[in-house]
Write a protein that holds these residues in place. Structure first.
Motif, short mmCIF file in Angstrom:
data_model
loop_
_atom_site.label_atom_id
_atom_site.label_comp_id
_atom_site.label_asym_id
_atom_site.label_seq_id
_atom_site.Cartn_x
_atom_site.Cartn_y
_atom_site.Cartn_z
N ASP A 30 13.39 6.03 -3.29
CA ASP A 30 12.35 6.98 -3.71
C ASP A 30 11.06 6.24 -4.08
N GLU A 31 10.08 7.00 -4.51
CA GLU A 31 8.77 6.40 -4.76
C GLU A 31 8.83 5.31 -5.83
N THR A 32 9.59 5.55 -6.89
CA THR A 32 9.71 4.55 -7.95
C THR A 32 10.27 3.24 -7.40
N PHE A 33 11.31 3.37 -6.59
CA PHE A 33 11.91 2.20 -5.98
C PHE A 33 10.90 1.45 -5.11
N LEU A 34 10.20 2.22 -4.26
CA LEU A 34 9.29 1.57 -3.31
C LEU A 34 8.10 0.92 -4.00
N ARG A 35 7.58 1.57 -5.04
CA ARG A 35 6.47 0.95 -5.77
C ARG A 35 6.91 -0.37 -6.41
N ALA A 36 8.09 -0.37 -6.98
CA ALA A 36 8.59 -1.60 -7.61
C ALA A 36 8.86 -2.66 -6.54
N GLU A 54 1.32 7.22 3.29
CA GLU A 54 0.83 6.77 1.97
C GLU A 54 1.42 5.42 1.61
N LEU A 55 2.67 5.22 1.96
CA LEU A 55 3.32 3.94 1.67
C LEU A 55 2.55 2.80 2.33
N ILE A 56 2.16 3.03 3.59
CA ILE A 56 1.42 1.98 4.31
C ILE A 56 0.00 1.86 3.76
N GLU A 57 -0.69 3.00 3.66
CA GLU A 57 -2.11 2.98 3.27
C GLU A 57 -2.30 2.47 1.84
N THR A 58 -1.48 3.00 0.94
CA THR A 58 -1.69 2.74 -0.48
C THR A 58 -1.04 1.43 -0.93
N LEU A 59 0.19 1.24 -0.51
CA LEU A 59 0.95 0.12 -1.08
C LEU A 59 0.93 -1.13 -0.19
N LEU A 60 1.09 -0.95 1.11
CA LEU A 60 1.28 -2.13 1.96
C LEU A 60 -0.01 -2.74 2.47
N LYS A 61 -1.01 -1.90 2.72
CA LYS A 61 -2.25 -2.42 3.30
C LYS A 61 -2.87 -3.56 2.47
N PRO A 62 -2.87 -3.45 1.14
CA PRO A 62 -3.43 -4.57 0.37
C PRO A 62 -2.73 -5.90 0.61
N LEU A 63 -1.47 -5.85 1.03
CA LEU A 63 -0.73 -7.09 1.27
C LEU A 63 -1.16 -7.77 2.58
N PHE A 79 -5.21 -6.47 11.37
CA PHE A 79 -6.01 -5.27 11.57
C PHE A 79 -5.72 -4.19 10.53
N SER A 80 -5.54 -4.60 9.27
CA SER A 80 -5.24 -3.66 8.19
C SER A 80 -4.03 -2.77 8.51
N LEU A 81 -3.09 -3.31 9.25
CA LEU A 81 -1.86 -2.59 9.62
C LEU A 81 -2.13 -1.32 10.42
N PHE A 103 2.86 -17.46 -2.15
CA PHE A 103 3.13 -18.28 -0.96
C PHE A 103 2.03 -18.19 0.08
N SER A 104 0.92 -17.50 -0.25
CA SER A 104 -0.16 -17.30 0.73
C SER A 104 0.40 -16.83 2.06
N ALA A 105 1.28 -15.86 1.99
CA ALA A 105 1.95 -15.34 3.19
C ALA A 105 1.66 -13.85 3.29
N PRO A 106 0.58 -13.47 4.00
CA PRO A 106 0.24 -12.05 4.09
C PRO A 106 1.22 -11.26 4.97
N LEU A 107 1.34 -9.99 4.66
CA LEU A 107 2.06 -9.05 5.52
C LEU A 107 1.21 -8.81 6.76
N MET A 108 1.80 -8.91 7.96
CA MET A 108 1.02 -8.77 9.18
C MET A 108 1.40 -7.54 10.01
N GLY A 109 2.48 -6.88 9.66
CA GLY A 109 2.88 -5.70 10.43
C GLY A 109 4.32 -5.36 10.16
N GLY A 110 4.82 -4.36 10.89
CA GLY A 110 6.20 -4.00 10.73
C GLY A 110 6.48 -2.56 11.05
#
Lengths: 326, 326
Positions: B98-104, B8-17, B25-27, B116-123
């Motif tokens: 926890d979730e609160t920390f990660l969302r923030a 969920e962290l990847i799908e919900t929070l990180l993928k938009p980045l 490739f959408s992570l 900075f126009s610097a997309p997340l590309m993986g990790g």
């Protein structure tokens, strides 16, 4: 880090690992310059972190920790059909990361830098209160039209794997003393597989442009084939009896048939699982013979979703976990 | 990670980045494909790790931790004259992640991805028993002939810095309650500088091909100029009275002159320090005016080795530490 400053660690131990990467500037600058991409090639980048207590046992030889950290990243490159260009490494040193540990760690790393022609290009070293952690970013190169993805498996494609499956999880069990009745030779072979996996770089590069989907098995066969299914919007059936096992794994399964589901869902194999179009099977076998890496057909992609595994009696197997929790 | 799985962290929070990086490739894959390098440009890669308790305070807002982790890497790109292409991130989650920390954390990161126009590309995401740690590998691009290094400062070159010096270490002191007599406004300004540094990307890109050496000030002014000296085989004298200070830092120094050495050796400024040939001073001033980043000449490179700092009375200053230990 008694007896070895961060400066000495870089100057004495790490700098020689950067020798074959002119753009690493002998690790002297803020960042490194990648060489020009080979004509028609693109850069592939992957990043994996490994922590003691999670992906590595505190008792593992430090040199093997280094080799595993690099190799799991190279395995990701293999799964994309790329060959390594170099890598960046961040070390988070813990309380036990003394000079003896670090020298052994770098010695193991240096071996793999040579074996895989993958120079160290830069990184960072910090100290923290946690366990020793190593994060590696590996840079690879692949012909642009032949980058392997996960998303083009189709109904009717066959599923193949390289090498043998389940040795990683059995190696962890052996290292933890959980396979006492197994011969010492078999135990040693399995532990070696767990500690120092073999990235299938040459096979992956040859599969580029041929396989319709590819992944390396890090989480476990069933889970990772499930990733191909999800990305490709197909299902897959696996014939458990056709899954290739090492002689050591066969010995374990012979004495305890209940362990088979563990092999199919255990991780840390770092073999490739890949999909092949109908009619291209002979090409795959020819590649296997050319590169000297055995491959085995173990299943078929079909409409639907998810992975079904059938045992030797044609009965669907149930798994409590489809993936491997490190 | 109660309430939020890694998936969920990847799908919900990180993928938009990763939206603006087609090669990510959408992570979904093992690795990402870098875009073709711009004509005449090369790729620059840097990697920095930050741990709570070392580079960030546990009490810092999680969003600021994310922004700092990205920005210190972008600052390394700035020091090489590169502009960001994207980045890879490994998170080592600790017990308080926890979730609160990660969302923030991700909300703060998303802001900077846009800025900075610097997309997340993986990790990668792992959990361990240690403190929360974030490792970022930033990829940048720079014209091949204009990559800034550290090794071409010459005798007679002038030494310049961008912005103001010492705010980072004062911000840490303010956050720790060590500057009680300072106004709330000044304290807030300094804490902001410590938590969310400003990478000098536009200035760095403009200095490419002009500055003869460049570094970003992470360890401390004296220590980092020392790195230029070592790489260029020259010495340098700095006139302490000419080192630019913010109004907040000036207020601190006015009430406690003894703190000046701390500003000159404290780190976390993330300003650029750079060398300029005799005769090119006006070009630097023109660039400064064009990009809206103040620059100040603070010293001169000379034969010899190491950095000497003279106070307003022309007396050599002595430092107990030339660098900053996080």
């Amino acid at each position: 880090m008694p007896g070895l400053s961060e400066f000495e660690l870089i100057e004495t131990l790490l700098k020689p690992l950067a020798e074959n990467a002119p753009g690493a500037f002998s690790l002297s600058d803020d960042a490194a310059l990648l060489p020009d991409a080979q004509q028609g090639h693109g850069y592939i980048v992957t990043k994996d972190a490994l922590a003691v207590g999670v992906h590595m046992r505190a008792e593992d030889p430090p040199g093997d920790m280094a080799r595993k950290a690099l190799r799991v990243n190279l395995s990701d490159l293999a799964a994309m059909g790329a060959h390594p260009v170099g890598f960046f490494m961040a070390l988070c040193l813990g309380q036990n990361s003394d000079e003896t540990f670090l020298r052994a760690f770098v010695t193991g790393l240096a071996d793999d830098v040579d074996i895989f022609s993958a120079p160290l290009m830069g990184g960072d070293i910090i100290r923290h209160s946690g366990p020793f952690t190593v994060t590696i970013t590996a840079i690879g190169s692949a012909p642009k039209g032949e980058v392997l993805r996960r998303n083009e498996a189709q109904t009717g494609d066959s599923l193949w794997v390289s090498g043998t499956i389940g040795d990683g999880v059995l190696g962890l069990m052996a290292a933890n003393g959980e396979l006492p009745s197994l011969s010492q030779v078999d135990q040693a072979a399995l532990i070696e597989r767990y500690r120092v996996p073999v990235p299938r770089l040459i096979l992956g590069a040859e599969l580029g442009g041929l396989a319709t989907a590819c992944i390396d098995i890090s989480d476990g066969l069933v889970s990772d084939v499930g990733h191909i299914c999800a990305a490709s919007s197909v299902g897959c059936t696996i014939d458990a009896a056709s899954v290739p096992l090492s002689s050591a794994a066969t010995a374990v399964v012979s004495s305890d048939g209940l362990v088979l589901p563990t092999l199919l869902t255990g991780g840390d194999d770092y073999e490739l699982a890949f999909a092949v179009r109908q009619g291209a099977e002979n090409d795959v076998i020819a590649i296997s013979e050319k590169v000297g890496v055995p491959v085995t057909r173990i299943g078929t992609f079909e409409s639907g979703k998810g992975v079904k595994v059938f045992d030797q009696n044609g009965k669907a197997m149930a798994f409590t976990e489809t993936g491997y929790k490190h």
